[in-house]
Design an enzyme around this catalytic site. Structure first.
Site, PDB file in Angstrom:
ATOM      1  N   GLY A  40     -54.993  -6.836 -22.353  1.00 31.94           N
ATOM      2  CA  GLY A  40     -53.839  -7.153 -21.465  1.00 31.94           C
ATOM      3  C   GLY A  40     -52.941  -5.890 -21.193  1.00 31.94           C
ATOM      4  N   GLY A  41     -52.390  -5.279 -22.480  1.00 34.42           N
ATOM      5  CA  GLY A  41     -51.357  -3.987 -22.204  1.00 34.42           C
ATOM      6  C   GLY A  41     -51.928  -2.975 -21.546  1.00 34.42           C
ATOM      7  N   ILE A  42     -53.443  -2.803 -22.175  1.00 33.62           N
ATOM      8  CA  ILE A  42     -53.943  -1.418 -21.631  1.00 33.62           C
ATOM      9  C   ILE A  42     -54.229  -1.514 -19.976  1.00 33.62           C
ATOM     10  CG2 ILE A  42     -56.236  -0.295 -21.604  1.00 33.62           C
ATOM     11  CD1 ILE A  42     -56.184  -0.653 -24.826  1.00 33.62           C
ATOM     12  N   SER A 186     -49.960 -17.917 -16.970  1.00 34.17           N
ATOM     13  CA  SER A 186     -50.761 -18.553 -15.791  1.00 34.17           C
ATOM     14  C   SER A 186     -50.575 -19.887 -16.008  1.00 34.17           C
ATOM     15  CB  SER A 186     -52.211 -18.618 -16.008  1.00 34.17           C
ATOM     16  OG  SER A 186     -52.629 -19.171 -17.151  1.00 34.17           O
ATOM     17  N   SER A 249     -63.905 -10.705  -8.157  1.00 38.54           N
ATOM     18  CA  SER A 249     -63.495 -10.980  -9.574  1.00 38.54           C
ATOM     19  C   SER A 249     -62.361 -11.381 -10.000  1.00 38.54           C
ATOM     20  CB  SER A 249     -63.944  -9.422 -10.191  1.00 38.54           C
ATOM     21  OG  SER A 249     -63.642  -9.367 -11.567  1.00 38.54           O
ATOM     22  N   ASP A 255     -53.030  -9.039 -15.253  1.00 36.37           N
ATOM     23  CA  ASP A 255     -52.565  -7.915 -15.591  1.00 36.37           C
ATOM     24  C   ASP A 255     -51.804  -6.698 -14.638  1.00 36.37           C
ATOM     25  OD1 ASP A 255     -53.288  -8.646 -18.196  1.00 36.37           O
ATOM     26  OD2 ASP A 255     -55.020  -7.620 -17.923  1.00 36.37           O
TER      27      ASP A 255
END
Length: 311
Positions: A40-42, A186, A249, A255
């Site tokens: 997530g953070g990356i 979500s 996709s 993110d």
């Protein structure tokens, strides 16, 4: 604009392939093999930097795959603070079946993190120097469910604003600790949080407003896939339908949404415009198969398609 910090407790090496058809037992030859740093953070940092911002990634990595993740992060020109762990970083796969256009995603649970390792992460976060910290993704085994709440306390002591994008007990604990700029669940994650069905945009909006009314967060943005997204704030809720585009996709759409919305907020845009920009970034991420995430040109194009909102 101040710099962004991101925290990824359970990062991945994201591998994507194309195949003609998925069949059991047979050896399946792949094409267009791609490797990317993920989690997530990356992912948030990757898109945020593409948009012209500065970001530092805090993440755990170890084993034989840890240095490979470091190298991939360096290839994306991201500033990084790695917290070493003993067990190996996970490798996730996304396989696009060309015959059907369907994507198959395989995501391991991740390494077990020792107590001294997650404590070392808190120590590193205590030195963070940024305007906003995005804490995003799942917690790996061994990390306490209130870890984001503990990390958030350190950030608030340093005057750093907090964004949380997680699920389950980790998300619940982070919200309960309060003091959040933005929560981005979500629809399914919000439903899990509240414990009852949220099968309409109105139901999602009502549940999101409960978080706002509690005073725990300034903004709640709920992504609903092909149904659109809802923004809740003290003035009320706003719903935006999804753009009519063909999704190749789902990897990194949420993110990318976070990166776009936070970037806009940090550039001084109002909450509604930031929400629209987040929608554009999330939409841009699904245009191409694999782990490429959102790109600025696509975000700009998507943003022009999103209707303006009278706040």
């Amino acid at each position: 604009m101040q710099s962004l910090g991101t925290l990824t407790m359970n990062p991945t090496i994201d591998v994507s392939y194309e195949v003609d058809r998925v069949r059991h037992t047979h050896k399946i030859r792949t094409r267009n093999e791609q490797y990317a740093p993920g989690g997530g953070g990356i992912n948030v940092a990757r898109v945020f930097v593409r948009l012209g911002g500065n970001a530092r990634c805090f993440y755990l990595a170890g084993g034989a795959t840890g240095p490979a993740l470091d190298g991939l992060i360096d290839l994306h020109l991201l500033v990084r603070t790695r917290i070493h762990i003993e067990e190996p970083t996970r490798v996730a796969s996304a396989v696009l079946e060309m015959e059907t256009g369907k994507e198959y995603r395989y995501t391991p649970q991740g390494p077990t993190v020792a107590e001294h390792e997650w404590h070392a992460c808190l120590d590193a976060l205590g030195e963070a120097d940024c305007g906003v910290m995005v804490m995003s993704g799942s917690l790996p085994p061994g990390v306490p469910i209130d870890f984001y709440a503990r990390a958030g306390h350190l950030m608030k002591e340093r005057g750093i604003e907090l964004v949380v994008d997680s699920s389950g007990e980790a998300l619940a604990a982070a919200i309960d600790a309060g003091g959040l700029l933005l929560v981005k669940p979500s629809q399914g994650e919000l439903q899990q949080l509240v414990g009852y069905d949220l099968d309409t945009a109105d139901a999602v909006a009502a549940a999101a407003m409960e978080i706002i009314a509690s005073g725990k967060a300034r903004l709640v943005a709920v992504t609903m896939g092909h149904e659109g997204a809802v923004l809740a704030r003290k003035e009320g809720t706003i719903y935006l339908p999804a753009l009519e585009i063909e999704a190749a996709s789902a990897v990194g759409a949420g993110d990318s949404f976070v990166a776009g919305m936070v970037h806009a907020l940090m550039c001084g845009k109002d909450e509604v415009e930031a929400f629209r920009f987040g929608m554009a970034a999330g939409s841009a991420a699904v245009l191409n198969a694999g782990t490429g995430l959102a790109h600025p040109a696509d975000i700009k194009r998507m943003f022009a398609m999103i209707p303006e909102v009278v706040a």
